[in-house]
Design an enzyme around this catalytic site. Structure first.
Site, mmCIF file in Angstrom:
data_model
loop_
_atom_site.group_PDB
_atom_site.id
_atom_site.type_symbol
_atom_site.label_atom_id
_atom_site.label_comp_id
_atom_site.label_asym_id
_atom_site.label_seq_id
_atom_site.Cartn_x
_atom_site.Cartn_y
_atom_site.Cartn_z
ATOM 1 N N ASP A 140 -9.825 -3.680 -5.407
ATOM 2 C CA ASP A 140 -9.029 -2.652 -4.744
ATOM 3 C C ASP A 140 -9.073 -1.405 -5.617
ATOM 4 O O ASP A 140 -8.790 -1.476 -6.818
ATOM 5 C CB ASP A 140 -7.580 -3.143 -4.596
ATOM 6 C CG ASP A 140 -6.693 -2.186 -3.816
ATOM 7 O OD1 ASP A 140 -7.114 -1.053 -3.524
ATOM 8 O OD2 ASP A 140 -5.550 -2.580 -3.509
ATOM 9 N N SER A 143 0.837 -1.195 0.000
ATOM 10 C CA SER A 143 0.000 0.000 0.000
ATOM 11 C C SER A 143 0.878 1.253 0.000
ATOM 12 O O SER A 143 1.663 1.458 -0.926
ATOM 13 C CB SER A 143 -0.948 -0.048 1.191
ATOM 14 O OG SER A 143 -1.955 0.922 1.085
ATOM 15 N N HIS A 188 -7.954 -5.013 -1.052
ATOM 16 C CA HIS A 188 -6.751 -4.374 -0.518
ATOM 17 C C HIS A 188 -6.357 -5.006 0.818
ATOM 18 O O HIS A 188 -7.187 -5.225 1.699
ATOM 19 C CB HIS A 188 -7.022 -2.882 -0.320
ATOM 20 C CG HIS A 188 -5.825 -2.075 -0.004
ATOM 21 N ND1 HIS A 188 -4.972 -1.591 -0.976
ATOM 22 C CD2 HIS A 188 -5.315 -1.657 1.185
ATOM 23 C CE1 HIS A 188 -4.002 -0.904 -0.402
ATOM 24 N NE2 HIS A 188 -4.181 -0.926 0.911
#
Length: 324
Positions: free
Chosen positions: A254, A156, A284
């Site tokens: 995501d 991320s 995610h």
């Protein structure tokens, strides 16, 4: 939207880390890390917290070093950056992951506790990560590492930082990185992709969170503005040639999916040896859910990729793991 059933069950009732309010987000992240924690031991690795010199004029950077125990030769080095939208998280976020990389896979890991936004907007956290990478390369021998095999990685926001550190190392003839592992990375502040428009309410992370994240991280800059640099949003880099080989993981549900797909495609076109894995049914951060088969498989693949890509073998000599 058909999220994998095991992932959906795991997320039911799990703390939600919204990024609108940083204080609330940090409290929720601590709860989430606690909820996802699994029993681990330090067998196979020596773990030590310390501080290292920060960027010029900045405070020292806290790091956690994982040294493989009993390794017969210098170990490859992974400098790892945690996720959390540039706003939340710390060394405990990635403790289980880094412990496995070191204790089971023989990789020396330097996990970086970089400064967080909005108190410290870009480039503070990025500068911390780059300084830690420079230090890890220069001091690898101190923790049993091989300075010829230094990689960066993260998930991320940590993926954004890893990609940006790789760009700067190339641009400034910095540490000669051999690999970058980008897990569902944050890459593009413009928020214009189909996945960003489509996935407004997936679990764990959604379009609204992305907007808050960029607002906190960019400080006085506006997301999508002409003055956002590539070291903040790596998708803005004009040229990706000369970067270290890469592994990019993206998840179907995501909002960051398409920027990861686009970056991987650009790496390939630029001649960078790149592996890309798009996981259907995943969202995610799914690789942190060890109760779900998709999470376990993704984590095992990361470990296999690291072992292979840090072995020193050329891309032509890679052997592919067999799916189980």
């Amino acid at each position: 939207m058909t999220l994998d059933a095991e992932l959906a069950a795991a997320f039911d009732g799990m703390p939600y880390v919204g990024l609108a309010d940083p204080a609330e987000a940090r409290a929720a992240m601590r709860d989430l890390v606690s909820a996802l924690a699994r029993p681990t031991t330090a067998e196979g690795a020596d773990v030590a917290d310390r501080t290292i010199p920060g960027p010029p004029g900045a405070p020292p950077v806290p790091v956690r070093i994982y040294r493989p125990r009993g390794a017969p030769h210098p170990a490859p080095v992974l400098v790892y950056f945690h996720g959390g939208g540039f706003v939340t998280g710390g060394l405990d976020n990635e403790h289980d992951r880094c412990l496995a990389f070191a204790g089971e896979d023989g990789i020396a890991v330097v996990s970086v506790d970089y400064r967080l936004a909005p108190e410290h907007p870009f480039p503070a956290g990025f500068d911390d990560c780059y300084a830690a990478t420079v230090w890890a390369h220069a001091h690898a021998a101190e923790f049993g590492g091989d300075p010829r095999r230094v990689a960066v990685g993260g998930g991320s926001a940590g993926g954004a930082l890893a990609a940006a550190v790789a760009l700067r190392a190339r641009d400034e003839a910095g540490p000669p990185l051999v690999f970058q592992m980008l897990l569902y990375p944050v890459l593009d502040d413009r928020m214009e992709t189909p996945s960003m428009r489509a996935f407004t309410e997936p679990p764990l992370f959604n379009r609204a969170d992305v907007g808050h994240m960029w607002r906190h991280y960019l400080g006085g800059r506006a997301a999508g503005g002409a003055d956002v640099p590539a070291y903040a949003a790596p998708a803005r880099a004009a040229d990706l040639a000369g970067l270290p080989r890469a592994y990019v993981l993206v998840a179907e549900y995501d909002p960051l999916r398409d920027e990861g797909l686009g970056y991987a495609h650009r790496l390939i076109v630029a001649g960078v040896p790149t592996e890309l894995h798009h996981v259907p049914g995943a969202c995610h951060g799914f690789d942190g859910i060890m109760s779900a088969r998709l999470g376990r498989l993704a984590f095992e693949e990361q470990r296999a990729v690291l072992r292979r890509c840090l072995s020193g073998a050329s891309p032509e000599g890679w052997t592919w793991p067999v799916a189980k």
